[in-house]
Design a protein around this motif. Structure first.
Motif, PDB file in Angstrom:
ATOM      1  N   SER A   1       0.830  -1.115   0.003  1.00 21.01           N
ATOM      2  CA  SER A   1      -0.230  -0.162   0.016  1.00 21.01           C
ATOM      3  C   SER A   1       0.869   1.182   0.086  1.00 21.01           C
ATOM      4  O   SER A   1       0.871   1.960   0.824  1.00 21.01           O
ATOM      5  CB  SER A   1      -0.994  -0.043   1.242  1.00 21.01           C
ATOM      6  N   ARG A   2       1.530   1.613  -0.827  1.00 26.61           N
ATOM      7  CA  ARG A   2       2.417   2.569  -0.977  1.00 26.61           C
ATOM      8  C   ARG A   2       1.744   4.045  -1.153  1.00 26.61           C
ATOM      9  O   ARG A   2       2.299   4.807  -0.366  1.00 26.61           O
ATOM     10  CB  ARG A   2       3.490   2.464  -2.578  1.00 26.61           C
ATOM     11  N   ALA A   3       0.621   4.035  -1.945  1.00 25.27           N
ATOM     12  CA  ALA A   3      -0.121   5.362  -1.757  1.00 25.27           C
ATOM     13  C   ALA A   3      -0.370   5.681  -0.465  1.00 25.27           C
ATOM     14  O   ALA A   3      -0.251   6.978  -0.058  1.00 25.27           O
ATOM     15  CB  ALA A   3      -1.286   5.415  -2.891  1.00 25.27           C
ATOM     16  N   GLN A   4      -0.996   4.610   0.304  1.00 25.19           N
ATOM     17  CA  GLN A   4      -1.277   5.110   1.525  1.00 25.19           C
ATOM     18  C   GLN A   4      -0.090   5.670   2.463  1.00 25.19           C
ATOM     19  O   GLN A   4      -0.129   6.387   3.303  1.00 25.19           O
ATOM     20  CB  GLN A   4      -2.023   3.960   2.341  1.00 25.19           C
ATOM     21  N   GLN A   5       0.936   5.052   2.403  1.00 29.92           N
ATOM     22  CA  GLN A   5       2.135   5.220   2.988  1.00 29.92           C
ATOM     23  C   GLN A   5       2.700   6.554   2.702  1.00 29.92           C
ATOM     24  O   GLN A   5       3.317   7.607   3.682  1.00 29.92           O
ATOM     25  CB  GLN A   5       3.308   4.241   2.771  1.00 29.92           C
ATOM     26  N   VAL A   6       2.418   7.028   1.667  1.00 29.04           N
ATOM     27  CA  VAL A   6       2.859   8.361   0.963  1.00 29.04           C
ATOM     28  C   VAL A   6       1.907   9.295   1.712  1.00 29.04           C
ATOM     29  O   VAL A   6       2.258  10.336   2.263  1.00 29.04           O
ATOM     30  CB  VAL A   6       2.928   8.416  -0.477  1.00 29.04           C
ATOM     31  N   GLU A   7       0.776   9.234   1.642  1.00 31.47           N
ATOM     32  CA  GLU A   7      -0.299  10.018   2.830  1.00 31.47           C
ATOM     33  C   GLU A   7       0.110  10.274   3.962  1.00 31.47           C
ATOM     34  O   GLU A   7       0.155  11.161   4.686  1.00 31.47           O
ATOM     35  CB  GLU A   7      -1.448   9.585   2.552  1.00 31.47           C
TER      36      GLU A   7
ATOM     37  N   ILE B   1       8.635  10.124  -3.967  1.00 31.62           N
ATOM     38  CA  ILE B   1       7.529   9.751  -4.610  1.00 31.62           C
ATOM     39  C   ILE B   1       7.428   9.364  -5.997  1.00 31.62           C
ATOM     40  O   ILE B   1       7.908   9.978  -6.770  1.00 31.62           O
ATOM     41  CB  ILE B   1       6.226  10.986  -4.249  1.00 31.62           C
ATOM     42  N   THR B   2       6.491   8.325  -6.379  1.00 25.19           N
ATOM     43  CA  THR B   2       6.416   7.751  -7.911  1.00 25.19           C
ATOM     44  C   THR B   2       4.941   8.579  -8.358  1.00 25.19           C
ATOM     45  O   THR B   2       4.223   8.709  -7.735  1.00 25.19           O
ATOM     46  CB  THR B   2       6.331   6.326  -7.888  1.00 25.19           C
TER      47      THR B   2
ATOM     48  N   GLU C   1       2.926   6.895 -10.084  1.00 21.92           N
ATOM     49  CA  GLU C   1       1.770   6.213  -9.892  1.00 21.92           C
ATOM     50  C   GLU C   1       1.292   6.413  -8.616  1.00 21.92           C
ATOM     51  O   GLU C   1       0.118   6.609  -8.369  1.00 21.92           O
ATOM     52  CB  GLU C   1       2.298   4.626  -9.606  1.00 21.92           C
ATOM     53  N   ASP C   2       2.053   6.629  -7.462  1.00 18.90           N
ATOM     54  CA  ASP C   2       1.366   7.092  -6.021  1.00 18.90           C
ATOM     55  C   ASP C   2       0.685   8.526  -6.137  1.00 18.90           C
ATOM     56  O   ASP C   2      -0.368   8.603  -5.551  1.00 18.90           O
ATOM     57  CB  ASP C   2       2.502   7.209  -5.035  1.00 18.90           C
TER      58      ASP C   2
ATOM     59  N   ILE D   1      -2.594   7.953  -7.641  1.00 17.55           N
ATOM     60  CA  ILE D   1      -3.903   7.484  -6.845  1.00 17.55           C
ATOM     61  C   ILE D   1      -4.404   8.590  -5.918  1.00 17.55           C
ATOM     62  O   ILE D   1      -5.602   8.569  -5.709  1.00 17.55           O
ATOM     63  CB  ILE D   1      -3.051   6.253  -6.104  1.00 17.55           C
TER      64      ILE D   1
END
Length: 1264
Positions: free
Chosen positions: A74-80, A122-123, A125-126, A129
């Motif tokens: 869950s990379r996007a959630q980690q970015v948030e 950050i990528t 893709e993230d 999302i």
């Protein structure tokens, strides 16, 4: 003020203590802080870290399987989670700089540029999302205000999710135990029965529900000790002060502690002594006392691990005394052997002598003047090897005294300074934190290694906090204030779970004096002049071993979102939950209706899959941002009836249900006028399902078996199918209402009250085509046009049942009977053409035969439960593009064209249960496989690549010539292992085709690739995840489960966490509820091809019992015919030789292993299983003896001559400490010596008397 500052002020002012979830986040200030304010610079500590709260809301911590953080997908959630306050300030500036076109928002390219400025790693893709989560209206731009609103709504949604799912930890009202005594109860302790050899923790591990076996001890301030049973029944009352002093000089008890493992009870009083009592059995005998203390003792504590023991004392002057012993059972907690010289006399031991004594087994410490005020609480913490004590002093509110590891070392202390001091505390070894409460109404959490400021503080109490109890197993904190307000806090997320106001606690007007909490049975005991007990919620008590479900109510559906890799599920309670498919973590939950819980009946995503559309039972339609639980739009109420299906096609929302018609709404923005339109009615019963075909066609299915095909462009009905009437394409039947419909946009028609239907067949007196073949030839005329019949006006019948079952065996028998019927029999119904004759015949038949309700149900048309389009197939007369599932468990394949019809049908449910039905269907994007879920909970995967489709396709070769070639084999055959195959039983008597009116329908089912039971109840929805090659199912058993194509169970959402990428490292596991009811095929699939060990034995016993039954029946029939019996015996032996499992385990081998097992008692056998031990039972005699009673006196007990009995077993007494043994021996020796001394003194006195008597006689003689 900037927008980011507004956001920070909002978060600071709205109970910010609920945001911090990590021990390193410090929301409190320094020692002289104002408790109502927080430091603004601390906002940089993970502002959106609150999103991780959903981990704790998944289930009990014991059931969560942890995995390495490096494998989290869950990379996007980690970015948030990484976005903090500084990032928000930079992002606000970046929003203004990156808005090149000055449109007020950022498009996807500008948003990427802004995010990469503040976060380098950050990528894209993230970023995409996050952009899709915010841009729910799909206008292609995100504004700064829109971004902040998303963050705030997400925070509120997470907070509301945690509040709603937290159960009540204690049930009110409190149970009151009255106590007859003068003073308040100052202490409650639990004493474990000495006959129990196992430790309390070991018992708790072995048994999920362990009832405490022991007794409670309470002591009042005036020295009255009460013994209570574990159910709080009074057993004994002991008056501790037996000196007979005046009331003004009466003893006051200050504290009490129970030393359970050595059967001692320590009581401190205002006499500046500590008395120790022997409480083994039901005794209460004084053994010794510690005297000459510096001041009055105010706090006691005792800890032991079974061998080592630590006894701590705190007094009024702030001194602390620490006594430790390496072996408590053998040597006791104190070195008092030399001071007990006179047995039977209370030994009074000065404390300073114990402190000066030096022994290798004992270590004693005294730390004088540690606190400036009296010590309120003291406790030894073994995990840190220190003694914690607290007082109301500001500079030394809490002192942590670490014990030296070396013999010559000295204790070292560290202090915690806090204004108004600390009155109570507790320690959590699981989280390694200290929780404190004091005169200010705040609950603080401290890191024991960082004592300058607390980790966080929690507000809620309005008076001083007097008691703190930490429950590490449940990660909760119990706090009690002076006004008797009891609060339960979440230790991880730092918010209040439950608050019990003091006015509901009937313990008098005084504060709660003492509190005792039992973790094993979740019971809280509070004392004043009475005893009050709070019992925990039964559902919450044993959450560790209980079966946790994904939802509280049965599931309506579960959808998969490809953008965010999330599963969205909705239940009958109106709750929507969002799950991360990669980990099983719950991301969000929200209610779709306020106040009452309205059932969710249908759900769908919009075209870009950014928003969720929900339909409720009352006809409400809402749009949601399911990532933060915000309601974006609500459709107006048109038909206040239940909605059963909803689709999103070309910016239109198509809705069907109990309104019996199709209505579409135009998707508009928030403040625009909603456009809608009703299509003409072609259904006379409730619509159950809806499906689409490439945004061109629409299909609706109703309870009466009608499947109507619509054109989405014109809104007109194209054709109709009904398996109960004909296998051919039928004309749609218009249904007229009493009130004229106005098809214009925006008009809300009235609810139809009377309906008249142009039917394709006459209902009166005729059976359905699918149920009987006898009258099938009379359904259609020679021209193929359907006949006309009327339902009649004023029809007010309840909707047909959604599932009307029909027997498959009866269909075959009727089909055979139709073929055997003479040709003249077909015209029996054509003789009476006039309506009068038909009415007369029907009336006479009704008078003669009165059919019951079962026969009437069988005559009704079969309802269509689910319809599904195969969108990759092209429309042609010989290709089926529509699948329908009807009652009886059949799936029908239809060709949608003017020359089409039913091309095939097959039984898709498990077994021959006539009540089973396929409730959900789904396919892969290429329509290679069909996934079905039935009402029995079975999941099946079918190979439909070439089912009801031409085997040859046209293919263009490299030379440019058109040639025909066969299709390639289905790729899913390689993905699904061979052990999952279900062999189809070949029966030559079963027909392969069914012909009616020249139309041929194939009865050969497609290949079944896999089949297993995944749920206990009806499967409500099934969906295939193409990218991950996984299957998501939801069921009426309240669970949402994730499966592989091979049938491997990955996990149940809400019960555990997992990592999809590491499934190959974990062994296959069968769900506990399926293990109890799973068939052989199910267990084989879930165990990855491994049969259960008992399967061979069960198969052998089944085959043997069946053959022996046949053998006994034939022997009874062939009595006297010995030749036939011998032939049958030979055939039976040949059959046994052919059976591999029977030849593997013959009777002699089984008998030999049985005798060998009986001799040795316990043996690992290939047949009987591993380590099976037979239960020993005492069998009663066949003839019980006559029992005669001999009674000489009525008041005397009866004495029986003979009665059943069993030998008594030896009782092993508990070990007695060596100190008590030595004391008893010393007392016995002293008594023996005292008796011998008395005898010797008597003999000596007697001899002296004789000697004096003789001397007196001699003296008298000499005088004479």
């Amino acid at each position: 003020m900037s927008t980011s500052e507004k956001l920070s002020s909002f978060l600071v002012g709205s109970e910010t203590h609920r945001i911090s979830i990590h021990p390193s986040v410090a929301w409190a200030g320094n020692d002289s802080e104002d408790e109502g304010s927080l430091k603004q610079h601390q906002m940089g500590q993970k502002l959106t870290g609150l999103l991780r709260k959903s981990v704790s809301s998944c289930s009990s911590p014991k059931q969560i399987r942890r995995f390495p953080e490096s494998t989290d997908t869950s990379r996007a959630q980690q970015v948030e989670d990484q976005i903090n306050y500084e990032h928000l300030q930079k992002l606000e500036q970046s929003f203004r700089e990156a808005d090149l076109d000055k449109g007020g928002g950022l498009d996807i390219k500008e948003f990427r540029k802004a995010m990469k400025k503040i976060m380098e790693n950050i990528t894209e893709e993230d970023i995409d999302i996050i952009f899709m989560k915010i841009d729910t209206d799909c206008d292609g731009s995100v504004g700064w205000e829109e971004y902040l609103n998303y963050i705030l709504r997400e925070y509120r949604g997470k907070d509301d999710m945690l509040k709603s799912q937290s159960p009540l930890h204690f049930q009110t009202p409190m149970k009151i135990i009255p106590v007859i005594q003068g003073q308040e109860i100052i202490k409650v302790q639990f004493f474990l029965n000495q006959g129990q050899a196992m430790d309390r923790n070991e018992k708790a591990k072995k048994s999920s529900v362990w009832n405490l076996s022991g007794r409670f001890l309470t002591v009042s301030r005036d020295g009255i000790l009460l013994y209570w049973s574990d159910t709080f029944k009074l057993l004994r009352t002991v008056q501790l002060d037996q000196s007979g002093r005046r009331p003004s000089q009466q003893m006051w008890v200050t504290d009490m502690v129970c030393l359970s493992n050595i059967n001692l009870l320590a009581i401190a009083s205002t006499d500046q002594i500590i008395e120790f009592f022997d409480i083994s059995g039901n005794k209460c005998d004084r053994l010794f006392s510690l005297i000459e203390l510096d001041s009055c003792v105010t706090a006691l504590d005792y800890w032991t691990d079974g061998h080592k023991g630590v006894f701590c004392i705190g007094d009024v002057k702030g001194n602390i005394l620490i006594f430790s012993s390496l072996d408590v059972l053998a040597n006791g907690i104190f070195n008092v052997r030399h001071y007990i010289t006179t047995p039977g006399v209370l030994a009074r031991i000065p404390v300073h002598l114990l402190l000066k004594g030096k022994a290798s087994l004992y270590r004693n410490f005294r730390v004088p003047g540690l606190h400036g005020d009296w010590c309120h609480q003291i406790r030894f913490i073994p995990q840190l090897n220190l003694v914690a004590s607290c007082s109301a002093a500001d500079k030394r509110a809490m002192v942590l005294t670490s014990l030296p590891l070396h013999i010559m070392g000295k204790p070292q202390s560290s202090t915690i300074a806090l204004k108004k001091g600390i009155l109570c505390f507790d320690y959590s070894p699981e989280m390694n934190v200290l929780v404190t409460g004091g005169l200010d109404p705040l609950v603080r959490i401290w890191n024991p290694f960082v004592t300058n400021s607390p980790i966080t503080l929690m507000k809620g109490h309005v008076t001083a906090v007097t008691h703190i109890i930490v429950n590490g197993k449940r990660n909760t904190i119990l706090s009690i204030s002076k006004d008797k307000n009891i609060r339960v806090w979440d230790l991880l997320d730092h918010f209040c779970l439950q608050s019990i106001p003091g006015r509901t606690i009937s313990l008098g007007n005084c504060p709660i004096v003492d509190a005792y909490y039992s973790e094993l049975n979740n019971m809280l005991i509070c004392t004043t002049f009475k005893i009050g007990i709070f019992y925990g919620d039964l559902e919450f008590m044993e959450t560790i071993n209980s079966e946790v479900t994904s939802h509280d109510q049965p599931l309506c559906t579960a959808l998969y979102n490809r953008n965010f890799k999330q599963v969205v599920s909705g239940c009958h309670r109106g709750m929507v939950r969002v799950w991360d498919i990669m980990t099983g973590q719950k991301m969000m939950q929200f209610m779709t209706s306020e106040g009452k819980h309205t059932e969710i009946t249908a759900m769908a995503f919009d075209g870009p899959e950014r928003r969720l559309i929900t339909a409720l039972k009352d006809g409400t339609i809402k749009f949601w941002n399911f990532n933060n639980g915000a309601c974006l739009l609500e459709m107006p109420y048109l038909d206040k009836t239940e909605i059963s299906g909803i689709l999103y096609i070309n910016l239109k929302i198509y809705v069907t249900g109990w309104s019996k018609r199709v209505t579409w709404y135009l998707d508009v923005k928030e403040n625009e006028v909603i456009e809608y339109k009703h299509w003409k009615s072609y259904h006379s019963e409730d619509i159950l399902s809806i499906a689409k075909y490439n945004s061109q066609l629409l299909a609706t299915a109703s309870c009466d078996g009608d499947v109507v095909i619509w054109s989405t462009d014109s809104g007109q009905a194209v054709c109709r199918f009904n398996a109960s009437q004909s296998p051919l394409t039928l004309k749609p039947n218009r249904v007229f209402t009493e009130s004229k419909e106005d098809p214009s946009r925006g008009n809300i028609p009235k609810k139809p009250s009377v309906s008249i239907k142009l039917s394709g067949y006459a209902e009166s007196g005729k059976k359905s085509w699918a149920g009987s073949r006898t009258n099938a030839s009379t359904r259609l005329s020679a021209t193929g046009k359907p006949s006309v019949s009327f339902f009649g006006q004023g029809r007010n019948l309840a909707p047909a049942p959604s599932v009307i079952r029909q027997s498959r065996e009866k269909q075959r028998d009727q089909a055979k009977a139709q073929q055997a019927k003479p040709p003249g029999g077909e015209n029996t119904d054509r003789d009476s053409d006039s309506p009068k004759d038909q009415d007369t015949a029907e009336t006479s038949n009704q008078k003669q035969n009165y059919p019951n309700w079962q026969e009437e149900l069988k005559g009704l048309p079969a309802a269509v439960e689910k319809i599904l389009f195969l969108e990759t197939r092209e429309q042609s007369p010989d290709t089926a593009i529509l699948l329908t599932s009807s009652a009886g468990g059949y799936i029908y394949a239809w060709s949608v064209s003017s020359e089409g019809g039913m091309l095939g049908k097959f039984q898709a449910v498990h077994g021959d249960d006539v009540n089973a039905v396929v409730g959900t269907m789904s396919t892969d994007p290429e329509d290679f496989i069909l996934l079905t879920g039935d009402s029995l909970g079975y999941i099946k995967i079918w190979d439909i690549e070439n089912y009801c489709k031409s085997k040859e396709v046209k293919k263009v070769s490299r030379a440019g010539k058109t040639e025909t070639s066969h299709r390639n084999e289905n790729v899913f055959r390689d993905l699904i292992p061979k052990y999952c195959r279900v062999p189809a039983g070949k029966n030559p008597s079963v027909e392969t085709n069914e012909v009616l009116d020249g139309w041929s329908t194939t009865l050969i089912p497609p290949d079944l690739l896999n089949s297993w039971r995944g749920h206990l109840k009806n499967v409500s929805h099934i969906v295939y995840v193409e990218k991950l090659r996984l299957i998501v199912t939801s069921s009426y058993d309240c669970n949402v489960k994730l499966w592989m194509l091979s049938g491997r169970h990955i996990g149940t959402f809400g019960q555990s966490l997992w990592n999809v990428g590491l499934q190959y490292l974990r062994p296959a596991k069968v769900p506990s509820e399926i293990r109890r009811v799973g068939s052989t095929q199910t267990l084989k699939v879930l165990n990855e091809g491994k049969f259960p060990h008992w399967e061979d034995t069960r198969s052998i016993m089944h085959v043997l019992s069946q053959e022996r039954r046949q053998h006994s029946m034939l022997t009874n029939l062939l009595r006297g015919k010995s030749d036939l019996i011998l032939d049958f015996n030979l055939n039976f032996k040949k059959m046994i030789q052919k059976e591999k499992r029977l030849t593997r385990y013959m009777d002699e081998q089984i008998e030999a292993e049985w005798h060998q097992w009986e001799k040795k008692g316990k043996l690992k056998s290939e047949i009987l299983g591993s380590s099976y031990k037979q239960k020993m039972r005492r069998h009663l005699s066949e003839f019980l003896p006559d029992v005669k009673a001999c009674v000489t006196n009525k008041e005397q007990a009866r004495v029986y001559h003979c009665i059943q009995y069993a030998d008594l077993q030896n009782v092993t007494p508990p070990p007695v400490p060596e100190m008590l043994v030595e004391m008893q021996q010393f007392q016995a020796n002293f008594r023996r010596k005292s008796r011998s001394g008395k005898r010797l003194s008597a003999v000596i006195s007697h001899k002296l008397n004789l000697k004096t008597h003789q001397q007196s006689k001699l003296s008298s003689r000499t005088k004479d």
